[in-house]
Design a protein around this motif. Structure first.
Motif, PDB file in Angstrom:
ATOM      1  N   ASP A 247      -5.756 -40.069 -21.212  1.00  0.00           N
ATOM      2  CA  ASP A 247      -6.755 -39.039 -21.491  1.00  0.00           C
ATOM      3  C   ASP A 247      -7.087 -39.068 -22.984  1.00  0.00           C
ATOM      4  O   ASP A 247      -6.203 -38.937 -23.826  1.00  0.00           O
ATOM      5  CB  ASP A 247      -6.207 -37.659 -21.097  1.00  0.00           C
ATOM      6  CG  ASP A 247      -7.287 -36.589 -21.091  1.00  0.00           C
ATOM      7  OD1 ASP A 247      -7.972 -36.434 -22.124  1.00  0.00           O
ATOM      8  OD2 ASP A 247      -7.440 -35.904 -20.071  1.00  0.00           O
TER       9      ASP A 247
ATOM     10  N   ARG B  98      -9.634 -37.097 -24.482  1.00  0.00           N
ATOM     11  CA  ARG B  98     -10.520 -36.003 -24.889  1.00  0.00           C
ATOM     12  C   ARG B  98     -10.145 -35.449 -26.264  1.00  0.00           C
ATOM     13  O   ARG B  98     -11.003 -34.917 -26.973  1.00  0.00           O
ATOM     14  CB  ARG B  98     -10.539 -34.907 -23.826  1.00  0.00           C
ATOM     15  CG  ARG B  98      -9.272 -34.106 -23.681  1.00  0.00           C
ATOM     16  CD  ARG B  98      -9.369 -33.140 -22.501  1.00  0.00           C
ATOM     17  NE  ARG B  98      -9.326 -33.844 -21.228  1.00  0.00           N
ATOM     18  CZ  ARG B  98     -10.297 -33.766 -20.314  1.00  0.00           C
ATOM     19  NH1 ARG B  98     -11.374 -33.044 -20.542  1.00  0.00           N
ATOM     20  NH2 ARG B  98     -10.182 -34.422 -19.178  1.00  0.00           N
TER      21      ARG B  98
ATOM     22  N   ALA C  26     -10.841 -39.030 -18.777  1.00  0.00           N
ATOM     23  CA  ALA C  26      -9.538 -38.966 -18.116  1.00  0.00           C
ATOM     24  C   ALA C  26      -8.839 -40.316 -18.073  1.00  0.00           C
ATOM     25  O   ALA C  26      -7.666 -40.392 -17.710  1.00  0.00           O
ATOM     26  CB  ALA C  26      -9.692 -38.420 -16.694  1.00  0.00           C
TER      27      ALA C  26
END
Length: 554
Positions: A251, A253, A279
């Motif tokens: 991930d 982000r 993701a």
């Protein structure tokens, strides 16, 4: 045939003996770091021409913590940096508070963990055991590279090189250095010299990797600590050979702003071809590796990288994953993709693949991609850990290497044992007849050589009025050889006059589907056999019902 393994650095029983010493004084999650720290300290002191006795001094001291602090302050700066990254003193303080430091130092003093006796292979096996017993890598997607997978990648990536060759070898997700170290050992046996470079996000893993470099007489500073995707520690450097097993399902982000900013730079950055979903950033590592390839004019570069199955087929035609695959195909960078047996990795049983990328292939192989289905070449792991239940032997690796170097399709003959493991196998040319005595073996495709553009496809969007008046959209995937309008006129319009082809949504995608080329159909059972099974099952069900009477199987 089973192959002999070197003796373990610490057997499972020895690991649990250390865990018994720590039980009650440390959290179970800390057992692994403590064992790694003291193992590396012991290896460092035994690596000297005149072995040191640091741990023995700590074990005998009235104040073990103060003694350890004095000893570490006297060490060379590069060793102090490694000890600081390993967080030795914070761990030592917690051990001292639990009155465990002296006893643990005495325990490790009695162990012969010298690098001369236990090389990278043994350290890698220890890490594998610790991951299995104490670490939770499912959350991070980081998985230890099995030694046989490292060997396979090394043999494939360095296939063009002979004795006397010298290259820089780079791993952007170096971990504890097991992959780099084993690669260097294997290449040294072939007379190939490599200078090792890497980067690792975990401070503790980076310290262990630097310590391994130090034990090898290498430059620890060539292993950079930091997030490879957010901060490239080797920016501007190009490499001839690269190997990596980046985290699966990473991930990203938390670094999205930095990644998107570099993507916006276009080809001035590393991520111009596309961005995968947040993701799963494993394909960002692939783009990072491609950006570090030495130019073809300078001799080119070869890459070996492990991915999970989503890297081959994940995402729709307009997704970042598809755009990245399309970039690799259109720039003729994919040399081969190998499907590995399942259950090869510790703590994950997902399907895994090895990609071999090359930007300077021989003219005869340009424009083609070799697919190898090695899922049937395995044996039961001699000592499984986590989901690692299978392993490949040197004979399996040789078969894959051969399939990747010949210019013909190949098949494999397999005879399965009672537990499903193949007890006999043979690789042969696709057009070769089945040998005498192999009639009871199943024959399946093993490798094929395909035009790279065969993986490209068109995604066509067909709309039709729905019951409530809103348009209903259906996506169809068709080959690049089909004209969209002609395909629609032939396949859709005759059966649905209200349907329309939305040309504004037509997209070109890319997917590498092993199932398309290596589908192994199971012969259908005769109808009479299925009917007999159903009758027997129904008879048993009737016998279980209240008032039912047992009936003999028909």
């Amino acid at each position: 045939m089973a192959e002999a393994r070197p003796p373990p650095l610490l057997s499972a029983a020895a690991i649990w003996r250390v865990a018994d010493l720590l039980r009650g004084g440390m959290e179970p999650a800390e057992y692994g770091p403590v064992i790694l720290v003291f193992t590396m300290l012991r290896r460092l002191e035994l690596s000297r021409a005149r072995p040191a006795r640091w741990l023995d001094a700590v074990a005998r001291a009235p104040d073990p913590l103060a003694c350890l602090d004095r000893l570490t302050n006297r060490l060379p700066g590069v060793v102090r940096d490694i000890i600081s990254q390993l967080e030795v003193m914070p761990l030592a303080r917690r051990l001292a508070r639990a009155d465990l430091l002296g006893g643990l130092a005495a325990h490790f003093t009695a162990l012969d963990l010298s690098p001369a006796r236990h090389g990278t292979e043994a350290m890698a096996r220890l890490f594998e055991e610790l991951v299995h017993h104490f670490a939770d890598t499912r959350r991070t997607g980081a998985h230890f590279t099995p030694p046989e997978v490292t060997d396979l990648m090394v043999d494939l990536v360095f296939a063009p090189d002979g004795p006397g060759a010298r290259h820089n070898l780079y791993d952007p997700a170096a971990g504890t250095g097991a992959l780099l170290g084993r690669a260097a050992d294997r290449l040294r046996q072939r007379g190939i010299t490599v200078d090792l470079f890497g980067q690792e996000i975990s401070h503790r893993a980076c310290a262990l990797c630097r310590a391994d470099m130090l034990l090898r007489g290498r430059a620890p500073g060539q292993i950079v600590c930091g997030d490879t995707l957010a901060h490239d520690g080797h920016a501007g450097r190009r490499f001839a050979r690269m190997l990596s097993n980046p985290p699966f399902g990473l991930d990203w982000r938390h670094i999205r702003a930095a990644i998107q900013a570099e993507h916006a730079q276009g080809h001035a950055g590393r991520f111009a071809p596309g961005l995968p979903r947040v993701a799963d950033g494993s394909m960002l590592f692939m783009l990072h590796l491609v950006a570090h390839m030495r130019s073809p004019r300078a001799g080119g570069a070869r890459i070996g990288v492990v991915t999970h199955g989503a890297a081959l087929t994940g995402g729709s035609a307009d997704s970042g994953e598809s755009a990245i695959r399309r970039y690799l195909v259109e720039h003729d960078l994919i040399d081969a993709v190998i499907a590995l047996p399942a259950d090869m990795f510790v703590n994950t049983g997902i399907a895994t693949y090895v990609w071999i990328l090359d930007n300077n292939r021989p003219a005869a192989r340009r424009g083609t991609v070799r697919l190898v289905d090695a899922t049937g070449l395995w044996q039961r792991a001699l000592s499984g850990g986590g989901e690692k239940r299978r392993e490949m032997t040197s004979y399996h690796i040789d078969a894959v290497l051969r399939a990747c170097t010949v210019d013909a399709a190949m098949d494999v003959l397999l005879r399965d044992g009672a537990d499903g493991a193949p007890v006999a196998w043979q690789v042969l040319a696709h057009d070769a007849p089945t040998p005498d005595g192999a009639a009871d073996m199943r024959r399946t495709p093993f490798s094929c050589l395909l035009p790279g553009r065969e993986f490209l496809y068109r995604s066509l969007m067909v709309t039709r009025p729905g019951r409530d008046g809103a348009p209903v959209r259906t996506a169809f995937r068709v080959g690049m050889e089909h004209d969209p309008q002609a395909w629609f006129s032939q396949m859709i319009r005759p059966y649905d006059p209200d349907a329309r082809l939305d040309t504004t949504r037509t997209a070109t995608g890319c997917a590498i589907s092993f199932a398309r080329y290596f589908h192994h159909p199971v012969p259908l059972r005769p109808l009479q056999e299925i009917e007999a099974d159903l009758r027997r099952s129904m008879a048993r069900l009737v016998a279980l019902m209240p008032g039912g009477e047992p009936t003999a199987d028909p």
